[in-house]
Design a protein around this motif. Structure first.
Motif, PDB file in Angstrom:
ATOM      1  N   GLU A   1       3.632   2.909  58.844  1.00 10.96           N
ATOM      2  CA  GLU A   1       3.341   3.297  57.469  1.00 10.96           C
ATOM      3  C   GLU A   1       3.480   4.802  57.252  1.00 10.96           C
ATOM      4  O   GLU A   1       4.031   5.243  56.231  1.00 10.96           O
ATOM      5  CB  GLU A   1       1.921   2.857  57.074  1.00 10.96           C
ATOM      6  N   ALA A   2       2.987   5.594  58.190  1.00  8.08           N
ATOM      7  CA  ALA A   2       3.051   7.047  58.028  1.00  8.08           C
ATOM      8  C   ALA A   2       4.493   7.537  58.044  1.00  8.08           C
ATOM      9  O   ALA A   2       4.892   8.376  57.220  1.00  8.08           O
ATOM     10  CB  ALA A   2       2.243   7.736  59.130  1.00  8.08           C
ATOM     11  N   GLU A   3       5.299   7.019  58.995  1.00  8.86           N
ATOM     12  CA  GLU A   3       6.696   7.432  59.070  1.00  8.86           C
ATOM     13  C   GLU A   3       7.469   7.006  57.822  1.00  8.86           C
ATOM     14  O   GLU A   3       8.296   7.764  57.298  1.00  8.86           O
ATOM     15  CB  GLU A   3       7.361   6.825  60.314  1.00  8.86           C
ATOM     16  N   LEU A   4       7.179   5.778  57.345  1.00  6.62           N
ATOM     17  CA  LEU A   4       7.865   5.291  56.155  1.00  6.62           C
ATOM     18  C   LEU A   4       7.460   6.087  54.920  1.00  6.62           C
ATOM     19  O   LEU A   4       8.303   6.415  54.068  1.00  6.62           O
ATOM     20  CB  LEU A   4       7.559   3.800  55.945  1.00  6.62           C
ATOM     21  N   ALA A   5       6.179   6.434  54.826  1.00  7.79           N
ATOM     22  CA  ALA A   5       5.718   7.226  53.681  1.00  7.79           C
ATOM     23  C   ALA A   5       6.359   8.610  53.689  1.00  7.79           C
ATOM     24  O   ALA A   5       6.764   9.124  52.640  1.00  7.79           O
ATOM     25  CB  ALA A   5       4.194   7.341  53.713  1.00  7.79           C
ATOM     26  N   ALA A   6       6.466   9.224  54.878  1.00  6.05           N
ATOM     27  CA  ALA A   6       7.092  10.545  54.971  1.00  6.05           C
ATOM     28  C   ALA A   6       8.558  10.474  54.572  1.00  6.05           C
ATOM     29  O   ALA A   6       9.073  11.359  53.859  1.00  6.05           O
ATOM     30  CB  ALA A   6       6.951  11.085  56.393  1.00  6.05           C
ATOM     31  N   TYR A   7       9.225   9.408  55.007  1.00  3.35           N
ATOM     32  CA  TYR A   7      10.638   9.277  54.631  1.00  3.35           C
ATOM     33  C   TYR A   7      10.795   9.056  53.127  1.00  3.35           C
ATOM     34  O   TYR A   7      11.667   9.655  52.484  1.00  3.35           O
ATOM     35  CB  TYR A   7      11.303   8.120  55.391  1.00  3.35           C
TER      36      TYR A   7
END
Length: 608
Positions: free
Chosen positions: A179-185
């Motif tokens: 979730e964190a990586e996807l949100a940052a992207y």
């Protein structure tokens, strides 16, 4: 969690209520008894197509209602504001599962009452339907969106959803916990997309846009030359009024001052004593009285009045000789005319004119498609692209690691589900688009490739398995997801999951369904006793001739929960088709052995 399912006049079911267990619930019964109507009811309240042919013969309408109990965390999430920008659930709110359902219900104007949502659907024999969410009529698409967060049906007609690459990506992201990586992207992608839109707008300008830019530029220059100030026109009009009435002002102020305090103006002594002098005289007279009390108080009051008169006199004296000249009046009129022209064009007030100028300056930047401006934005775009590409690489790394683990663990589960030689590969590959590989969800193409038996070629999931095989594959996927990420906060419904399964494999199938039920609600439609015996609750669907003379169906389908010896008899019937002492003993033994002794989800199953 599905707390209750109510059905009226749907196919052969005149009236039925089912309250599934929080864990695993088995739906059993003879072939053709009407078990499929339960799935039809779920699909109906999930916004599925309304078929008037499903209305019971002789009835005006069919009705189904599902009551979902929501966790306290899900209900509280709508008011917490704790959202992220991306995820595999609701794209707008950032929530998933029950929390996303609550957010979507809130958007439709409905909030859970006592922690429950009611999804109901009425289908008339005429063909029209009505969708209702907790007492409020809504489009059926709203029911579909909410039910999609609460219920997942794994049946022959429902498995094709997983064939969509977007669903496979969502599932992989869920297991990866990225979730964190996807949100940052997504944050980097949104900034890049906004810049691309701005550049496209600049490059596609036509003559009308250039004319608009010229108009804005000329208008801004004109406003800047005049340089209006907020409220300036009203101040100038007040000054003009004073100059135009200078004589009257001078006469009136002079006369007033003469009456109040003759020392402030050159007036004839014949005009008599002024108000200040008369009050001073009155004060002196009262002070001369030797008796105290009211005379002294009145003298104090007169002195206070005289002090106020002194303030008035001072204020009026400042107004003398401040009216301006005729030359001033000409300048003021000219300025008022300029300001009035601005207000007529871009007002109505000077504050509005200034606000319009500021906005026009911002709009002009986008309309000014000069090569320098385009080059500047292209440079900014490259910076944003590099940031998005770096975020996509981080996201891809998380997906690749999760994909390898997911494929290996699902393949291991398939061996215990009567699918020896079957395997799943989750393939994550860079998007084949050399000019721009990035998309809204990263740079990856994700494919679930299923091999149903040893020696079979890999084929895309959804095109390479029967309904039963695909159901068991989905069970394996959901098991791994539950073990990896914990509770799914959902209701899973499995149909045909036991097709082609028997013996020890059936026991393993039931055990794994029970294992999934440790972290989510599971409802399985089955004809295998080895599966049903693992359930926490069991409901039997029975079709019998109708006793009512006016029943157009001729038969009636009933649904009843079985417990104790009644359940033993049903398990015996499923085992051998009879209820002999031998089959009853076998049923009791099976029920006794079907006890899951597992730690919490994620730690594995005993005996696996």
């Amino acid at each position: 969690m599905l707390e209750e399912l109510d059905i009226r006049n749907l196919g052969p079911i005149r009236e039925a209520t089912i309250a599934p267990a929080a864990g695993m619930t088995a739906i059993t019964g003879e072939t053709g008894a009407g078990k499929s109507m339960l799935l039809s009811a779920i699909r109906l309240v999930s916004g599925g197509a309304a078929e008037s042919s499903r209305v019971s013969a002789g009835a005006d309408e069919a009705w189904a209602q599902a009551i979902f109990a929501l966790s306290d965390d899900a209900v509280a999430s709508e008011h917490s504001g704790d959202t992220n920008d991306a995820g595999s659930g609701d794209a707008d709110s950032g929530f998933t599962g029950a929390a996303a359902a609550v957010a979507k219900a809130h958007d439709a104007g409905v909030d859970p009452e006592d922690g429950e949502l009611f999804l109901s659907r009425t289908v008339r024999a005429s063909g029209r339907s009505r969708a209702v969410l907790s007492g409020k009529s809504v489009p059926r698409s709203v029911l579909g969106a909410i039910a999609g967060e609460l219920v997942t049906i794994h049946g022959q007609t429902d498995q094709l959803k997983i064939a969509a690459s977007s669903r496979q990506r969502e599932f992989l992201d869920r297991v990866a916990g990225d979730e964190a990586e996807l949100a940052a992207y997504r944050k980097a992608w949104d900034a890049l997309a906004a810049m691309d839109e701005r550049l496209e707008r600049l490059r596609s300008q036509e003559s009308s846009a250039r004319q608009q830019a010229d108009y804005l530029r000329e208008s801004i220059d004109r406003i800047n030359r005049i340089d209006p100030q907020p409220g300036e026109d009203e101040e100038l009009k007040a000054r003009r009024e004073r100059i135009e009435n200078a004589a009257d002002i001078a006469q009136g102020v002079g006369s007033a001052l003469g009456a109040l305090d003759a020392s402030q103006v050159d007036v004839d002594a014949a005009d008599g004593a002024s108000a200040v002098e008369l009050i001073n005289h009155a004060v002196t007279s009262l002070r001369a009285i030797r008796v105290g009390g009211t005379f002294s108080e009145q003298a104090d009051r007169l002195e206070s009045i005289n002090a106020d008169l002194g303030d008035v006199v001072f204020a009026l004296s400042q107004e003398l000789g401040d009216e301006g000249s005729v030359e001033d009046l000409d300048q003021i009129n000219g300025r008022i005319h300029e300001l009035g022209d601005l207000a007529r064009r871009w007002g109505p007030t000077l504050a509005d004119v200034l606000a319009w100028r500021d906005k026009a300056a911002f709009d002009l930047e986008d309309l000014d498609a000069s090569p320098e401006k385009v080059a500047e934005l292209e440079s900014e775009r490259q910076t944003l692209y590099d940031a998005a590409l770096a975020a996509a690489d981080v996201l891809s790394a998380a997906r690749v690691a999760a994909a390898a683990d997911l494929g290996a663990r699902v393949t291991e589960e398939l061996g215990s589900l009567a699918m020896l030689g079957a395997s799943l590969e989750v393939r994550v590959t860079p998007r084949d688009k050399a000019d721009d590989p990035l998309g809204p969800y990263g740079r990856d193409d994700i494919a679930f490739l299923f091999t149903p038996f040893e020696g079979s070629p890999q084929l895309p999931m959804g095109k390479s398995a029967s309904g039963g095989e695909l159901s068991r594959l989905m069970l394996a996927l959901e098991l791994v997801a539950a073990d990896t990420r914990g509770g799914a906060d959902q209701t899973f419904i499995f149909d045909e999951v036991d097709a082609g399964v028997g013996g020890k494999a059936a026991v393993e199938l039931g055990k794994r369904l029970a294992r999934l039920a440790r972290s989510a609600q599971v409802i399985v439609v089955t004809h295998l006793a080895q599966v049903a015996s693992w359930a926490d609750a069991q409901f039997v669907v029975t079709k019998e001739p109708s006793d009512a003379d006016d029943d157009d169906l001729g038969v009636v389908t009933t649904i009843a929960e079985v417990n104790g010896e009644t359940r033993v008899h049903e398990i015996a019937r499923m085992l051998s088709g009879s209820e002999s002492e031998a089959s009853l003993d076998h049923a009791r033994e099976l029920l006794s052995d079907s006890r899951l002794t597992l730690p919490l989800a994620g730690a594995g199953a005993a005996g696996d």
